[in-house]
Write a protein that holds these residues in place. Structure first.
Motif, PDB file in Angstrom:
ATOM      1  N   ALA A  23       0.661  -1.256  -0.001  1.00 55.86           N
ATOM      2  CA  ALA A  23      -0.116  -0.035  -0.117  1.00 55.86           C
ATOM      3  C   ALA A  23       0.754   1.812   0.202  1.00 55.86           C
ATOM      4  CB  ALA A  23      -1.125   0.244   1.866  1.00 55.86           C
ATOM      5  N   LEU A  24       1.831   1.200   0.446  1.00 59.64           N
ATOM      6  CA  LEU A  24       2.853   2.396   0.532  1.00 59.64           C
ATOM      7  C   LEU A  24       2.951   2.789  -0.746  1.00 59.64           C
ATOM      8  CD1 LEU A  24       5.300   4.070   1.755  1.00 59.64           C
ATOM      9  CD2 LEU A  24       6.818   2.654   1.205  1.00 59.64           C
ATOM     10  N   PRO A  25       3.409   2.209  -2.065  1.00 58.83           N
ATOM     11  CA  PRO A  25       3.698   3.186  -3.519  1.00 58.83           C
ATOM     12  C   PRO A  25       2.543   3.573  -3.808  1.00 58.83           C
ATOM     13  CG  PRO A  25       3.993   1.154  -3.414  1.00 58.83           C
ATOM     14  CD  PRO A  25       3.823   0.628  -2.233  1.00 58.83           C
ATOM     15  N   PHE A  26       1.415   3.096  -3.577  1.00 62.65           N
ATOM     16  CA  PHE A  26      -0.363   3.026  -3.826  1.00 62.65           C
ATOM     17  C   PHE A  26      -0.126   5.278  -3.107  1.00 62.65           C
ATOM     18  CE2 PHE A  26      -4.415   3.330  -2.341  1.00 62.65           C
ATOM     19  CZ  PHE A  26      -4.623   4.091  -3.544  1.00 62.65           C
ATOM     20  N   ALA A  27      -0.434   4.711  -1.959  1.00 65.14           N
ATOM     21  CA  ALA A  27      -0.811   5.724  -1.180  1.00 65.14           C
ATOM     22  C   ALA A  27       0.137   7.918  -1.544  1.00 65.14           C
ATOM     23  CB  ALA A  27      -0.338   5.518  -0.070  1.00 65.14           C
ATOM     24  N   LEU A  28       2.364   6.829  -2.279  1.00 65.58           N
ATOM     25  CA  LEU A  28       2.471   8.126  -2.034  1.00 65.58           C
ATOM     26  C   LEU A  28       1.706   8.147  -4.184  1.00 65.58           C
ATOM     27  CD1 LEU A  28       6.187   6.154  -1.331  1.00 65.58           C
ATOM     28  CD2 LEU A  28       5.169   8.558  -0.629  1.00 65.58           C
ATOM     29  N   ALA A  29       1.565   7.214  -4.417  1.00 60.95           N
ATOM     30  CA  ALA A  29       1.054   7.943  -6.460  1.00 60.95           C
ATOM     31  C   ALA A  29       0.202   8.733  -6.029  1.00 60.95           C
ATOM     32  CB  ALA A  29       0.831   6.528  -6.971  1.00 60.95           C
ATOM     33  N   VAL A  30      -1.294   7.898  -5.103  1.00 60.97           N
ATOM     34  CA  VAL A  30      -2.568   9.246  -5.229  1.00 60.97           C
ATOM     35  C   VAL A  30      -1.722  10.570  -4.658  1.00 60.97           C
ATOM     36  CG1 VAL A  30      -4.651   9.236  -3.810  1.00 60.97           C
ATOM     37  CG2 VAL A  30      -3.945   7.020  -5.182  1.00 60.97           C
ATOM     38  N   ASN A  31      -1.143  10.242  -3.615  1.00 64.13           N
ATOM     39  CA  ASN A  31      -0.366  11.790  -3.096  1.00 64.13           C
ATOM     40  C   ASN A  31       0.453  12.845  -3.593  1.00 64.13           C
ATOM     41  OD1 ASN A  31      -1.535  11.551  -0.600  1.00 64.13           O
ATOM     42  ND2 ASN A  31       0.277  10.855   0.209  1.00 64.13           N
ATOM     43  N   GLY A  32       0.357  11.754  -5.209  1.00 65.75           N
ATOM     44  CA  GLY A  32       1.266  13.341  -6.238  1.00 65.75           C
ATOM     45  C   GLY A  32       0.376  12.945  -6.808  1.00 65.75           C
ATOM     46  N   LEU A  33      -1.002  12.306  -7.894  1.00 63.67           N
ATOM     47  CA  LEU A  33      -1.773  12.645  -7.898  1.00 63.67           C
ATOM     48  C   LEU A  33      -2.660  13.951  -7.913  1.00 63.67           C
ATOM     49  CD1 LEU A  33      -3.052  11.872 -10.882  1.00 63.67           C
ATOM     50  CD2 LEU A  33      -4.278  10.559  -9.797  1.00 63.67           C
TER      51      LEU A  33
END
Length: 379
Positions: free
Chosen positions: A269-279
């Motif tokens: 879930a860590l890269p998922f949260a990072l990707a959504v925050n970047g979006l």
């Protein structure tokens, strides 16, 4: 590093003091967790009402009706004498299907001749149609096998051999990972990830568009990279609260099968949260105002749902649509997290969606830095 930490502390304070941001990250997450799963808690359809038109009126036809009513899927609500009356009941939505048992039903069975029954089921709602058709088919096969077996035994065939002749290849169906065959077990894990994406996206977008009341002279000036990094770190704090809640606690509370370890789930879930925050940072840089962020994220919520690949399979989508779907963090997250959490897959078996999420996190982070640099130059 001092600039990154200063941005982190400043943004973290804003997350818990700005009412709209706090409401999205914390309050909306709690409200969704309580109310969204409620319609799906019964898991599967039960006792779908149908009407029976019995033109035979024999013990065999009544036995078929009794067995059908005894199933958990179908309930015989009415037994009517003719088809027009049954059709009126369907049109009035009193029932969802019609079972027509023809005349000479028992006589044809006893003479070893085919005795077909007719089923008219409401196919406008596929789940209802599936339940009715499955229950009627199972009862018809079972009753037909028993009649044929009894006929063979009466003709002098050994009972064991008669049973093998009637059903030479018995099927035992074992539903893996969804033992009750429920809709909630299928839907909720993917829906939770979409809810998380929407919450993080809106919250990060609002955080980036709500202006500060005034500059803080004690805070060191941060460049674009330090600013984006600090915002990333701050947005990970509420994500660290709601991600375990949605991905670990809620499946446990709602009885969804869980075979994966919590550590593996959170690592994925860590890269998922990072990707959504970047979006979300990109959305805040593009739309500039809180209202525009809310309207834009609300408008794309339904397309995100259909692009995710569980309401409509990705294999049936055009290549261009599948490419767009791969650019959304939820698509790879649903693919990987469902396999990791519900199916117990190790990270080595979900390497592709895992690496895709890291690539999206890097891509969106780089775009956010570029937009922040452009804004600094324009100011």
């Amino acid at each position: 590093m001092r600039a990154v930490l200063a941005v982190f502390r400043h943004e973290l304070r804003r997350i818990f003091t700005l009412r709209p941001v706090f409401s999205v990250f914390i309050l909306a997450a709690a409200i969704y967790a309580v109310f969204y799963p409620q319609p799906y808690l019964t898991e599967a359809l039960r006792n779908v009402p149908i009407v029976v038109v019995d033109r035979d009126g024999t013990s065999s036809s009544r036995e078929m009706v009794r067995r059908l009513d005894a199933t958990s899927d179908v309930s015989v609500a009415l037994v009517l004498p003719d088809l027009p009356s049954a059709q009126r009941a369907v049109y009035e939505r009193a029932v969802s299907g019609i079972l027509l048992i023809p005349g000479n039903f028992e006589r044809d069975l006893l003479h070893g001749r085919p005795s077909p029954v007719a089923l008219y089921a409401d196919a406008s709602y596929f789940l209802i149609y599936q339940r009715i058709a499955g229950a009627v088919s199972a009862v018809a096969r079972t009753l037909g096998a028993e009649v044929e077996s009894a006929r063979l035994v009466g003709a002098g065939v050994d009972p064991a051999l008669a049973g093998a002749v009637v059903d030479p290849m018995p099927l035992t169906a074992v539903p893996l990972f969804n033992p009750q065959g429920g809709y909630a077990t299928y839907l909720l894990p993917a829906a939770f990830i979409l809810i998380l994406q929407q919450l993080l996206l809106i919250g990060t977008g609002l955080l980036g568009t709500i202006p500060d009341p005034g500059p803080d002279p004690s805070r060191p000036k941060a460049g674009p990279l330090a600013t984006v990094t600090g915002k990333y770190m701050a947005c990970l704090v509420p994500a660290a609260l709601i991600l375990p809640f949605y991905l670990i606690a809620l499946p446990y509370l709602y009885g969804i099968p869980r075979l994966g370890s919590p550590a593996t789930v959170l690592l994925f879930a860590l890269p998922f949260a990072l990707a959504v925050n970047g979006l979300g940072l990109i959305a805040s840089a593009v739309f500039r105002t809180p209202l525009a962020v809310q309207l834009a994220t609300a408008a794309v919520g339904l397309p995100f749902f259909f692009l995710a690949g569980f309401s409509w399979p990705q294999e049936s989508m055009p290549d261009a649509v599948r490419l767009v779907a791969r650019l959304l963090p939820s698509t790879s997250a649903i693919d990987g997290l469902v396999r990791v959490a519900q199916l117990g897959a190790p990270l080595s078996e979900v390497a592709e969606p895992f690496l895709t999420l890291w690539a999206l996190a890097g891509l969106y982070g780089a775009i956010a830095v570029a937009l922040a640099a452009r804004r600094d130059r324009s100011n």
